[in-house]
Design a protein around this motif. Sequence first.
Motif, PDB file in Angstrom:
ATOM      1  N   VAL A  17       0.847  -1.199   0.000  1.00 41.85           N
ATOM      2  CA  VAL A  17       0.000   0.000   0.000  1.00 41.85           C
ATOM      3  C   VAL A  17       0.882   1.249   0.000  1.00 41.85           C
ATOM      4  CG1 VAL A  17      -0.250   0.018   2.519  1.00 41.85           C
ATOM      5  CG2 VAL A  17      -2.005   1.067   1.122  1.00 41.85           C
ATOM      6  N   ASP A  18       0.382   2.284  -0.648  1.00 42.50           N
ATOM      7  CA  ASP A  18       1.091   3.556  -0.671  1.00 42.50           C
ATOM      8  C   ASP A  18       1.084   4.165   0.731  1.00 42.50           C
ATOM      9  OD1 ASP A  18       2.271   5.983  -1.421  1.00 42.50           O
ATOM     10  OD2 ASP A  18       1.131   6.080  -3.283  1.00 42.50           O
ATOM     11  N   GLU A  20       1.104   7.552   1.549  1.00 42.70           N
ATOM     12  CA  GLU A  20       0.178   8.681   1.611  1.00 42.70           C
ATOM     13  C   GLU A  20      -1.088   8.371   0.827  1.00 42.70           C
ATOM     14  OE1 GLU A  20       1.700  12.530   0.712  1.00 42.70           O
ATOM     15  OE2 GLU A  20       3.483  12.232   1.944  1.00 42.70           O
ATOM     16  N   LEU A  21      -2.208   8.380   1.538  1.00 43.87           N
ATOM     17  CA  LEU A  21      -3.502   8.089   0.928  1.00 43.87           C
ATOM     18  C   LEU A  21      -4.391   9.327   1.005  1.00 43.87           C
ATOM     19  CD1 LEU A  21      -4.008   4.576   2.530  1.00 43.87           C
ATOM     20  CD2 LEU A  21      -3.086   5.100   0.267  1.00 43.87           C
ATOM     21  N   THR A  26      -2.936   7.178   6.072  1.00 49.26           N
ATOM     22  CA  THR A  26      -1.665   6.596   5.656  1.00 49.26           C
ATOM     23  C   THR A  26      -1.814   5.099   5.426  1.00 49.26           C
ATOM     24  OG1 THR A  26      -0.868   6.021   7.876  1.00 49.26           O
ATOM     25  CG2 THR A  26      -0.402   8.267   7.084  1.00 49.26           C
ATOM     26  N   GLY A  27      -0.869   4.564   4.690  1.00 46.81           N
ATOM     27  CA  GLY A  27      -0.841   3.125   4.471  1.00 46.81           C
ATOM     28  C   GLY A  27      -0.653   2.350   5.759  1.00 46.81           C
TER      29      GLY A  27
END
Length: 93
Positions: A17-18, A20-21, A26-27
């Motif tokens: 997962v990235d 910064e969402l 956050t991931g």
Amino acid sequence: HLKAKIGEAGFFDAVLVDFELANGRTGIEVIRKMRPRMIHPDNVAILTAKAGSDTELRASEESVELFHKPIDSVALKSFLQKCQRRILAQAAE
């Protein structure tokens, strides 16, 4: 049937997962929520474009593998193979 299984414990083999969402999430938050539903809780990694000690520290504190963008295909393949070995070892127990 697949939609029903996504919510069942042990469904996810690995999570990438990235960091910064959207909406300030956050991931790390996503990983915290998904770990209980994973076959092996160590099969998680964060992907980030940021190079900095804060991101690295947060990933380390959560025992999350960290990859920098652009991700190297060899490193990604190695991570997925490691995940597969953990799952197979757990299944053999």
